[in-house]
Design an enzyme around this catalytic site. Structure first.
Site, PDB file in Angstrom:
ATOM      1  N   HIS A   7       0.839  -1.208   0.000  1.00 10.99           N
ATOM      2  CA  HIS A   7       0.000   0.000   0.000  1.00 10.99           C
ATOM      3  C   HIS A   7       0.871   1.253   0.000  1.00 10.99           C
ATOM      4  O   HIS A   7       0.655   2.172  -0.801  1.00 10.99           O
ATOM      5  CB  HIS A   7      -0.908  -0.023   1.237  1.00 10.99           C
ATOM      6  CG  HIS A   7      -1.791   1.178   1.384  1.00 10.99           C
ATOM      7  ND1 HIS A   7      -3.134   1.142   1.104  1.00 10.99           N
ATOM      8  CD2 HIS A   7      -1.520   2.451   1.793  1.00 10.99           C
ATOM      9  CE1 HIS A   7      -3.663   2.341   1.325  1.00 10.99           C
ATOM     10  NE2 HIS A   7      -2.696   3.147   1.755  1.00 10.99           N
ATOM     11  N   GLU A   8       1.859   1.276   0.892  1.00 11.09           N
ATOM     12  CA  GLU A   8       2.700   2.481   0.991  1.00 11.09           C
ATOM     13  C   GLU A   8       3.577   2.651  -0.249  1.00 11.09           C
ATOM     14  O   GLU A   8       3.825   3.778  -0.696  1.00 11.09           O
ATOM     15  CB  GLU A   8       3.557   2.417   2.261  1.00 11.09           C
ATOM     16  CG  GLU A   8       2.767   2.279   3.565  1.00 11.09           C
ATOM     17  CD  GLU A   8       1.655   3.307   3.716  1.00 11.09           C
ATOM     18  OE1 GLU A   8       1.758   4.411   3.142  1.00 11.09           O
ATOM     19  OE2 GLU A   8       0.664   3.009   4.410  1.00 11.09           O
ATOM     20  N   HIS A  11       1.880   4.429  -3.048  1.00 11.91           N
ATOM     21  CA  HIS A  11       1.806   5.895  -2.937  1.00 11.91           C
ATOM     22  C   HIS A  11       2.929   6.601  -3.710  1.00 11.91           C
ATOM     23  O   HIS A  11       2.856   7.810  -3.934  1.00 11.91           O
ATOM     24  CB  HIS A  11       1.842   6.321  -1.471  1.00 11.91           C
ATOM     25  CG  HIS A  11       0.523   6.213  -0.778  1.00 11.91           C
ATOM     26  ND1 HIS A  11      -0.644   6.717  -1.300  1.00 11.91           N
ATOM     27  CD2 HIS A  11       0.183   5.653   0.423  1.00 11.91           C
ATOM     28  CE1 HIS A  11      -1.644   6.489  -0.472  1.00 11.91           C
ATOM     29  NE2 HIS A  11      -1.174   5.828   0.574  1.00 11.91           N
ATOM     30  N   GLU A  30      -5.604   7.340  -1.379  1.00 13.04           N
ATOM     31  CA  GLU A  30      -5.834   6.187  -0.509  1.00 13.04           C
ATOM     32  C   GLU A  30      -6.647   5.082  -1.187  1.00 13.04           C
ATOM     33  O   GLU A  30      -6.416   3.894  -0.960  1.00 13.04           O
ATOM     34  CB  GLU A  30      -6.516   6.640   0.780  1.00 13.04           C
ATOM     35  CG  GLU A  30      -5.709   7.664   1.578  1.00 13.04           C
ATOM     36  CD  GLU A  30      -4.318   7.176   1.959  1.00 13.04           C
ATOM     37  OE1 GLU A  30      -4.047   5.958   1.832  1.00 13.04           O
ATOM     38  OE2 GLU A  30      -3.502   8.004   2.373  1.00 13.04           O
TER      39      GLU A  30
END
Length: 381
Positions: A7-8, A11, A30
């Protein structure tokens, strides 16, 4: 840990390479990262079946979105406190689920091409939700810019009622939509909200062959033609949609006979969730849901039985009367004892994480809600 890291890392693209213009579009960061996190990990660990976790995530988010005080994905925010409030299950979970629905509607390759184009157009700059919709619409040649605002700019989600009618060798399916609330009075009152919903219909033919057709529901009620005349029609084929589906009791009973054989694990999870949602607002009887559960006795899919056992425990805690408790517990034992005996109490060498988790759910439900027979307890000791 793996999905958090993925997930990170996502980004780097959704948040760093392209940044939303203002906080009201935080879902562009997000929602995209949540949508991407399981894709990377699923390619690494397919045996974890994260595609089923995605469906469970959608089911959970639909529960949040059924509350009166839910909010739209896109919401104005000016103060630091208002901005902080945007980092919730709607910005993460609902946004990711809507993106998965859009991906299913356009097809993975077209969707990826649109996302690539969007990232290239706005690299090292700022973008808005409108920029994303316009790019996807241009690449796909489909009305993404009309569909997405209905899911992003208004709260809640629709329930799609399904009414098939056979005529000769074809059938007509009437689809109608209404916002779903857990609050029965709000649901029954109705409202003027309207979604443009990509609906993929799955028709079960009398010969045992299934056919699928995807349509776009743009009005409160529309009719769609299907080539066959099957025993039932499911309104969320492949479980890609962000909506609930409502069926008649006869349709649910018909699907319960074929649920384990003719529906994918993802479709089973969605059907169970939709049936339970209908029970909550009085559209179905609890017996209809239990019929689906009975149809899943041969199932050994962790995510599916996790869905079933959770509801069986809820029924035991909140719905079963003292007079019915003995018969209900006997029914639960009959339903779950075969899988419990197969699993046993002890993990076996080389056993998968899925099997270990399945054992935990089944044994917990049997022990806490269905009084495991004494010989099982002796074996455990």
């Amino acid at each position: 840990m793996a999905t958090v890291i993925a997930h990170e890392m996502a980004h780097q693209w959704f948040g760093d390479l392209v940044t939303m213009k203002w906080w009201d579009d935080i879902w562009l960061n997000e929602g995209f990262a949540t949508w991407m996190e399981n894709k990377a990990v699923a390619a690494w660990k397919p045996e974890w079946h994260l595609e089923l976790d995605d469906v469970q995530g959608t089911v959970g988010t639909l529960g949040v979105d059924a509350l009166k005080n839910t909010r739209p994905i896109h919401q104005a925010a000016e103060t630091p406190a208002q901005i902080q409030e945007l980092f919730d299950g709607i910005a993460y979970g609902k946004a990711a689920s809507v993106l998965r629905m859009l991906e299913a509607y356009l097809g993975p390759e077209t969707f990826r091409a649109g996302v690539d184009q969007y990232l290239k157009q706005h690299s090292y700059g700022n973008a808005t939700a409108d920029d994303f919709w316009k790019t996807l619409a241009a690449v796909s040649k489909k009305p993404v810019d009309q569909i997405m605002p209905t899911f992003v700019k208004q709260p809640g989600a629709p329930m799609i009622s399904v009414r098939p009618q056979c005529s000769g060798n074809s059938s007509t399916v009437t689809l109608s939509q209404k916002r779903y609330f857990f609050d029965r009075s709000l649901f029954e009152t109705g409202n003027d909200e309207l979604w443009q919903v990509p609906v993929c219909l799955k028709e079960h033919g009398d010969s045992g062959k299934d056919s699928q057709k995807c349509v776009l529901l743009t009005r409160k009620e529309q009719n769609f033609a299907l080539p066959g005349c099957g025993s039932w029609v499911m309104a969320n084929a492949a479980a890609g949609g962000y909506y609930r589906s409502g069926y008649s009791a006869d349709a649910v009973r018909a699907m319960s006979r074929d649920i384990e054989k003719d529906l994918t694990p993802s479709e089973r999870i969605v059907l169970l969730s939709d049936s339970w949602a209908s029970v909550r607002v009085g559209e179905q009887q609890i017996g209809d849901y239990l019929a689906l559960a009975e149809g899943l006795q041969p199932d050994r899919t962790r995510a599916v039985l996790e869905q079933v056992t959770r509801q069986l425990e809820f029924i035991s805690d909140h719905l079963v009367t003292d007079g019915d408790r003995d018969s209900y517990e006997q029914w639960v034992r009959r339903l779950l004892s075969p899988v419990a005996k197969e699993l046993g109490w002890q993990a076996k060498p080389g056993e998968s994480d899925e099997t270990k988790t399945l054992r935990a759910h089944v044994m917990h439900t049997l022990d806490m809600r269905a009084a495991i027979p004494k010989y099982w307890r002796k074996r455990a000791n």
